[in-house]
Scaffold this active site. Structure first.
Site, mmCIF file in Angstrom:
data_model
loop_
_atom_site.group_PDB
_atom_site.id
_atom_site.type_symbol
_atom_site.label_atom_id
_atom_site.label_comp_id
_atom_site.label_asym_id
_atom_site.label_seq_id
_atom_site.Cartn_x
_atom_site.Cartn_y
_atom_site.Cartn_z
ATOM 1 N N ARG A 1 -85.074 30.496 14.057
ATOM 2 C CA ARG A 1 -85.552 31.881 13.947
ATOM 3 C C ARG A 1 -86.385 32.315 15.154
ATOM 4 O O ARG A 1 -86.601 33.517 15.362
ATOM 5 C CB ARG A 1 -86.378 32.060 12.678
ATOM 6 C CG ARG A 1 -87.714 31.360 12.685
ATOM 7 C CD ARG A 1 -88.467 31.605 11.396
ATOM 8 N NE ARG A 1 -89.759 30.928 11.414
ATOM 9 C CZ ARG A 1 -90.626 30.944 10.393
ATOM 10 N NH1 ARG A 1 -90.316 31.593 9.293
ATOM 11 N NH2 ARG A 1 -91.766 30.313 10.474
ATOM 12 N N ILE B 1 -109.350 17.297 18.656
ATOM 13 C CA ILE B 1 -109.960 16.471 19.698
ATOM 14 C C ILE B 1 -109.309 16.707 21.055
ATOM 15 O O ILE B 1 -109.983 16.694 22.094
ATOM 16 C CB ILE B 1 -109.899 14.977 19.304
ATOM 17 C CG1 ILE B 1 -110.961 14.676 18.251
ATOM 18 C CG2 ILE B 1 -110.063 14.076 20.496
ATOM 19 C CD1 ILE B 1 -112.396 14.873 18.720
ATOM 20 N N HIS C 1 -99.157 -9.312 35.777
ATOM 21 C CA HIS C 1 -100.510 -9.170 36.332
ATOM 22 C C HIS C 1 -100.421 -8.535 37.723
ATOM 23 O O HIS C 1 -99.526 -8.876 38.496
ATOM 24 C CB HIS C 1 -101.164 -10.551 36.442
ATOM 25 C CG HIS C 1 -102.486 -10.526 37.159
ATOM 26 N ND1 HIS C 1 -103.647 -10.124 36.536
ATOM 27 C CD2 HIS C 1 -102.828 -10.841 38.441
ATOM 28 C CE1 HIS C 1 -104.652 -10.204 37.405
ATOM 29 N NE2 HIS C 1 -104.168 -10.633 38.574
#
EC number: 1.8.1.4
Length: 458
Positions: free
Chosen positions: A34, A180, A437
């Site tokens: 719509r 928030i 890492h």
């Protein structure tokens, strides 16, 4: 009259995905919309809000330039241009949805749909017949008496995304993801922000530790957080708004120029003919079973109109599931505990599965692991040492019950735990996984190790 194998009412992230998947499976599909393709999420929610928040994040980092050995002077922002960028991204994606539907030969019909009877949908003077009809009409902002939005002094999320001005003193009512995120956005741009939450803590659906950590970070950034508080009324008679705020039985007045009401959503169930069809609606949401069936043969409901969790990715998954069911497949029912929740504030918050409290309430003996961002080399290098990763395991079986994060980029990291939940991983699987890492993802590994007192770097 046109006949289809499946008619989808609503072209949001549930509806258009459902339509495309149905077409992929060989169904003749029509989708009725719509207002705009992509629904609220794409046009006024998920995507354009992230564009706004990205601008706020960059502005925030610009103010921290000296930390990185850089120099930036005369910092400012143009709110109109920030909003213009956000709206442009929404238009781009809206066009993309139209292209995808056309590519998959889905008929798109613009207009307001109503169910005439089982198997029949009416859009103005058009009539569509189909053995399968999918309701994907979404939801809209809830408005409480006395707190109704006027688009001037009191805003919904829609007004807040295309604001008439930059607020100076802003009151945000409600501290869920929507509240928030807007509090974070306007705070980063310099507004004096107060958040009022009726529950005993902000971000009430999150793990309590994560909520508490996030609150401290918001307060460090200058926000005022009022928990266990209620806005009893708004006086708009003056140049600004005077909010009557009740906390612990005491009432005080708060002077602001703008209010954002983010107190939840209600399903778009009106004017669809649901009552005459005998489709059950409870608290503005269509009642369904685990496979999104409404109880009326051939009629399904997915996404926000079918209730919590009110998340675009949940709607899309349900759309795929229902399309496959209609096409004769045997899809699995959705497991709510494998759906991640993400809040794109500063810092970000993300979670999946049970909180520690929920697991304990179920009588499960749990092991809990935690790892702070300050113990991660990549987080320190990024200048983002504030955050935490928390994992909850079944102590007997080692099953991953839940994961909860707060900090930089956790909305991207959470998917690792989502996959783990989907694959029914155990602590041993995660411990034996080699994380690259240096990455933020190493904190996920360390949190798992910590649950069994094996953390290396903290």
């Amino acid at each position: 009259m046109q006949t289809y194998d499946m008619v989808v009412i609503g072209a949001g992230p549930g509806g258009y995905v459902c339509a495309i998947r149905g077409a992929q499976l060989g169904l003749k599909v029509a989708v009725v919309e719509r207002e705009h393709l992509g629904g609220i999420c794409l046009n006024w929610g998920c995507i354009p809000t992230k564009a706004l928040l990205r601008s706020a994040e960059v502005f925030h980092l610009m103010h921290r330039a000296a930390e990185f050995g850089l120099s930036a002077e005369g910092l400012n922002f143009d709110l109109d241009k920030v909003v213009k960028r956000s709206r442009g991204i929404a238009r781009q994606l809206n066009s993309g949805v139209g292209h995808l539907l056309k590519k998959h030969k889905v008929d798109v019909i613009m207009g307001a749909a109503r169910l005439d009877r089982p198997g029949r949908v009416r859009i103005d003077d058009k009539v569509l017949e189909s053995k399968a009809i999918v309701l994907a009409t979404g939801a809209r902002a809830r408005e409480l008496p006395g707190l109704e939005a006027d688009g001037d002094k009191v805003w919904t999320y829609k007004h807040a995304m295309s604001p008439p001005r930059m607020p100076k003193r802003l009151l945000v009512i409600g501290s869920g993801a929507i509240g928030i995120e807007f509090a974070s956005f306007y705070n980063a741009l310099g507004a004096d922000v107060t958040v009022v939450e009726v529950m005993d803590r902000i971000l009430p659906v999150e793990d309590a530790e994560i909520s508490a950590f996030a609150r401290k970070q918001f307060e460090k950034q200058g926000m005022t957080i009022l928990e266990g508080a209620k806005v009893a009324g708004l006086d708009r008679s003056g140049p600004g708004v005077v909010a009557k705020v009740e906390v612990a039985g005491e009432t005080s007045s708060l002077d602001v120029d703008t209010v954002i009401s983010a107190v939840g959503i209600v399903g778009n169930v009106e004017d669809l003919g649901l009552d005459t069809m005998g489709i059950r609606v409870e608290r503005s949401h269509v009642v369904t079973d685990a496979m999104c069936r409404t109880g009326v043969e051939g009629i399904y409901a997915i996404g926000d109109v079918a209730g919590a969790p009110w998340l675009a990715h949940k709607a899309s998954h349900e759309g795929v599931m229902v399309a496959e069911l209609i096409a004769g497949g045997t899809p699995h029912a959705l497991d709510p505990d494998t759906i991640a929740g993400c809040t794109y504030c500063q810092p970000q918050v993300a979670s999946v599965g049970l909180t520690e409290a929920q697991a304990r309430e179920k009588g499960i003996d749990v092991k809990v692991g935690r790892f702070p961002f300050i113990g991660n080399g990549k987080a320190i290098a990024l200048g983002e040492p504030e955050g935490m990763v928390k994992t909850v395991f079944d102590a007997r079986t080692g099953a991953l019950l839940g994961a909860h994060m707060v900090g930089a980029d956790v909305t991207e990291l959470i998917q690792g735990y989502v996959i783990g939940r989907q694959l029914e991983t155990t602590e041993e699987d995660l411990m034996q996984t080699i994380f690259p890492h240096p990455t933020l993802s190493e904190m996920m590994h360390e949190s798992v190790l910590d649950a069994w007192d094996r953390a290396i770097h903290f």
